[in-house]
Structures are given as structure tokens and as C-alpha cells.
Design a protein around this motif. Structure first.
Motif, PDB file in Angstrom:
ATOM      1  N   LYS A   1     -92.301  -2.647  22.919  1.00  0.00           N
ATOM      2  CA  LYS A   1     -93.464  -3.125  22.160  1.00  0.00           C
ATOM      3  C   LYS A   1     -93.554  -4.643  22.086  1.00  0.00           C
ATOM      4  CE  LYS A   1     -91.365  -2.668  17.616  1.00  0.00           C
ATOM      5  NZ  LYS A   1     -91.469  -2.057  16.321  1.00  0.00           N
ATOM      6  N   ASP A   2     -92.441  -5.352  22.200  1.00  0.00           N
ATOM      7  CA  ASP A   2     -92.475  -6.816  22.137  1.00  0.00           C
ATOM      8  C   ASP A   2     -92.470  -7.472  23.509  1.00  0.00           C
ATOM      9  OD1 ASP A   2     -92.451  -6.765  19.331  1.00  0.00           O
ATOM     10  OD2 ASP A   2     -90.263  -6.591  19.300  1.00  0.00           O
ATOM     11  N   GLU A   3     -92.051  -6.741  24.531  1.00  0.00           N
ATOM     12  CA  GLU A   3     -91.885  -7.328  25.859  1.00  0.00           C
ATOM     13  C   GLU A   3     -93.090  -7.134  26.781  1.00  0.00           C
ATOM     14  OE1 GLU A   3     -88.394  -5.607  27.567  1.00  0.00           O
ATOM     15  OE2 GLU A   3     -87.236  -5.900  25.729  1.00  0.00           O
ATOM     16  N   MET A   4     -93.650  -5.929  26.771  1.00  0.00           N
ATOM     17  CA  MET A   4     -94.698  -5.581  27.721  1.00  0.00           C
ATOM     18  C   MET A   4     -95.891  -4.993  26.978  1.00  0.00           C
ATOM     19  SD  MET A   4     -92.184  -3.858  30.550  1.00  0.00           S
ATOM     20  CE  MET A   4     -93.231  -4.029  31.977  1.00  0.00           C
ATOM     21  N   PRO A   5     -96.939  -5.784  26.745  1.00  0.00           N
ATOM     22  CA  PRO A   5     -98.069  -5.308  25.951  1.00  0.00           C
ATOM     23  C   PRO A   5     -98.775  -4.075  26.517  1.00  0.00           C
ATOM     24  CG  PRO A   5     -98.213  -7.673  26.298  1.00  0.00           C
ATOM     25  CD  PRO A   5     -97.070  -7.175  27.112  1.00  0.00           C
ATOM     26  N   PHE A   6     -98.955  -4.005  27.838  1.00  0.00           N
ATOM     27  CA  PHE A   6     -99.641  -2.842  28.423  1.00  0.00           C
ATOM     28  C   PHE A   6     -98.809  -1.582  28.251  1.00  0.00           C
ATOM     29  CE2 PHE A   6    -100.592   0.011  32.017  1.00  0.00           C
ATOM     30  CZ  PHE A   6    -101.927   0.256  31.755  1.00  0.00           C
ATOM     31  N   VAL A   7     -97.523  -1.681  28.500  1.00  0.00           N
ATOM     32  CA  VAL A   7     -96.632  -0.527  28.348  1.00  0.00           C
ATOM     33  C   VAL A   7     -96.605  -0.088  26.887  1.00  0.00           C
ATOM     34  CG1 VAL A   7     -94.239   0.263  28.532  1.00  0.00           C
ATOM     35  CG2 VAL A   7     -95.234  -1.131  30.352  1.00  0.00           C
ATOM     36  N   ALA A   8     -96.531  -1.053  25.981  1.00  0.00           N
ATOM     37  CA  ALA A   8     -96.524  -0.733  24.551  1.00  0.00           C
ATOM     38  C   ALA A   8     -97.818  -0.048  24.132  1.00  0.00           C
ATOM     39  CB  ALA A   8     -96.306  -1.999  23.733  1.00  0.00           C
ATOM     40  N   ASP A   9     -98.946  -0.539  24.646  1.00  0.00           N
ATOM     41  CA  ASP A   9    -100.243   0.060  24.317  1.00  0.00           C
ATOM     42  C   ASP A   9    -100.322   1.510  24.799  1.00  0.00           C
ATOM     43  OD1 ASP A   9    -103.158   0.011  23.574  1.00  0.00           O
ATOM     44  OD2 ASP A   9    -103.346   0.258  25.762  1.00  0.00           O
ATOM     45  N   GLN A  10     -99.903   1.751  26.015  1.00  0.00           N
ATOM     46  CA  GLN A  10     -99.976   3.100  26.564  1.00  0.00           C
ATOM     47  C   GLN A  10     -98.959   4.045  25.910  1.00  0.00           C
ATOM     48  OE1 GLN A  10    -102.460   4.297  28.906  1.00  0.00           O
ATOM     49  NE2 GLN A  10    -103.147   2.532  27.760  1.00  0.00           N
ATOM     50  N   ALA A  11     -97.785   3.515  25.576  1.00  0.00           N
ATOM     51  CA  ALA A  11     -96.793   4.339  24.874  1.00  0.00           C
ATOM     52  C   ALA A  11     -97.303   4.703  23.485  1.00  0.00           C
ATOM     53  CB  ALA A  11     -95.466   3.594  24.775  1.00  0.00           C
ATOM     54  N   LYS A  12     -97.954   3.768  22.825  1.00  0.00           N
ATOM     55  CA  LYS A  12     -98.529   4.036  21.507  1.00  0.00           C
ATOM     56  C   LYS A  12     -99.651   5.060  21.604  1.00  0.00           C
ATOM     57  CE  LYS A  12    -100.339   0.470  19.789  1.00  0.00           C
ATOM     58  NZ  LYS A  12    -100.745  -0.775  19.136  1.00  0.00           N
ATOM     59  N   GLU A  13    -100.460   4.951  22.630  1.00  0.00           N
ATOM     60  CA  GLU A  13    -101.535   5.918  22.848  1.00  0.00           C
ATOM     61  C   GLU A  13    -100.965   7.311  23.115  1.00  0.00           C
ATOM     62  OE1 GLU A  13    -105.533   7.033  23.030  1.00  0.00           O
ATOM     63  OE2 GLU A  13    -104.643   5.169  22.357  1.00  0.00           O
ATOM     64  N   ALA A  14     -99.930   7.390  23.953  1.00  0.00           N
ATOM     65  CA  ALA A  14     -99.284   8.674  24.237  1.00  0.00           C
ATOM     66  C   ALA A  14     -98.631   9.236  22.977  1.00  0.00           C
ATOM     67  CB  ALA A  14     -98.245   8.507  25.344  1.00  0.00           C
ATOM     68  N   LEU A  15     -98.026   8.376  22.185  1.00  0.00           N
ATOM     69  CA  LEU A  15     -97.398   8.809  20.937  1.00  0.00           C
ATOM     70  C   LEU A  15     -98.432   9.391  19.985  1.00  0.00           C
ATOM     71  CD1 LEU A  15     -94.924   8.962  19.088  1.00  0.00           C
ATOM     72  CD2 LEU A  15     -95.370   6.592  18.444  1.00  0.00           C
ATOM     73  N   ASN A  16     -99.529   8.689  19.798  1.00  0.00           N
ATOM     74  CA  ASN A  16    -100.588   9.184  18.913  1.00  0.00           C
ATOM     75  C   ASN A  16    -101.152  10.514  19.397  1.00  0.00           C
ATOM     76  OD1 ASN A  16    -100.668   7.207  16.880  1.00  0.00           O
ATOM     77  ND2 ASN A  16    -101.824   5.832  18.196  1.00  0.00           N
ATOM     78  N   PHE A  17    -101.373  10.633  20.696  1.00  0.00           N
ATOM     79  CA  PHE A  17    -101.916  11.874  21.240  1.00  0.00           C
ATOM     80  C   PHE A  17    -100.954  13.043  21.019  1.00  0.00           C
ATOM     81  CE2 PHE A  17    -102.320  14.831  24.884  1.00  0.00           C
ATOM     82  CZ  PHE A  17    -103.567  15.333  24.585  1.00  0.00           C
ATOM     83  N   ASN A  18     -99.690  12.806  21.272  1.00  0.00           N
ATOM     84  CA  ASN A  18     -98.721  13.893  21.150  1.00  0.00           C
ATOM     85  C   ASN A  18     -98.441  14.249  19.700  1.00  0.00           C
ATOM     86  OD1 ASN A  18     -97.925  14.736  23.904  1.00  0.00           O
ATOM     87  ND2 ASN A  18     -97.736  12.533  24.090  1.00  0.00           N
ATOM     88  N   ILE A  19     -98.556  13.305  18.793  1.00  0.00           N
ATOM     89  CA  ILE A  19     -98.477  13.631  17.366  1.00  0.00           C
ATOM     90  C   ILE A  19     -99.665  14.508  16.984  1.00  0.00           C
ATOM     91  CG2 ILE A  19     -98.662  12.676  15.032  1.00  0.00           C
ATOM     92  CD1 ILE A  19     -96.994  10.290  16.037  1.00  0.00           C
TER      93      ILE A  19
END
Length: 114
Positions: free
Chosen positions: A34-52
């Protein structure tokens, strides 16, 4: 791409426990990047929200089935199949888009993690 596909792996690895591990992979990737790669963090957050969101839907279907003493399964099993197949298709689409470098937004997702 791995944030999206890790949800499938988490679900498969925890399938003996009901498959509730869908959100573990995206959560780990989001926390690590989340602090190193903004695009990866954004997509991981999107995947996390979807799977929740998908996990919450399955939990509600399970509760409904239990409350109706199993009779509700006539409704919840077909709904669960549709939700599961739809989630699989959306995760694959998201992984393809993320691999192309395009930010993907899942439809009908409750965005709990901001």
C-alpha cells in the motif's frame, strides 16, 4: 493481477473450511504494497472489497438457509451458484485488466476499505 487471482487461491485453500479465505490474499498484498506501489495497492483494495462483499452475500444466504430450517435452500442454492459463477467471471476479468495496467472496478461492490 495477483491481488485478484489470490482470492481464488485463498478460496480453494480454505474450501474444506467453507471457502472463507477469499479475502486473505488481497488483504496481504494490500498491506504489503500500500505504501510502495499505488496501482497494486488500489487493485488489491478493490479485490479485497469485492471479496468481502461476496463473502457477506454467502454468509447472508447461509443464515437465511439456517433460519428457514433448510427450506430456504431451494432459493439460496441457485442464488449462491449465480453469485459464485459471477464472482469467478469478474475476478478473471479484473485480473486480465490489471495485467494490462488498467484499473478495474468491480460492479455492485460495497467499498468498506477506503
Amino acid at each position: 493481477m495477483f491481488a485478484h487471482l489470490s482470492a481464488l487461491v485463498g478460496g480453494l485453500l480454505t474450501s474444506a473450511l467453507g471457502g472463507w479465505g477469499f479475502f486473505i490474499g488481497p488483504l496481504v498484498i494490500w498491506l504489503m504494497k500500500k505504501d510502495e506501489m499505488p496501482f497494486v495497492a488500489d487493485q488489491a483494495k478493490e479485490a479485497l472489497n469485492f471479496n468481502i462483499t461476496v463473502s457477506a452475500i454467502f454468509l447472508l444466504l447461509l443464515i437465511f438457509t439456517i433460519l428457514t430450517i433448510g427450506i430456504g435452500a431451494l432459493l439460496t442454492i441457485p442464488v449462491a451458484l449465480v453469485v459464485g459463477i459471477g464472482a469467478l467471471v469478474l475476478v478473471i476479468l479484473a485480473a486480465i485488466k490489471a495485467n494490462e495496467g488498467v484499473a478495474y472496478r468491480y460492479p455492485l461492490t460495497i467499498r468498506l476499505v477506503k
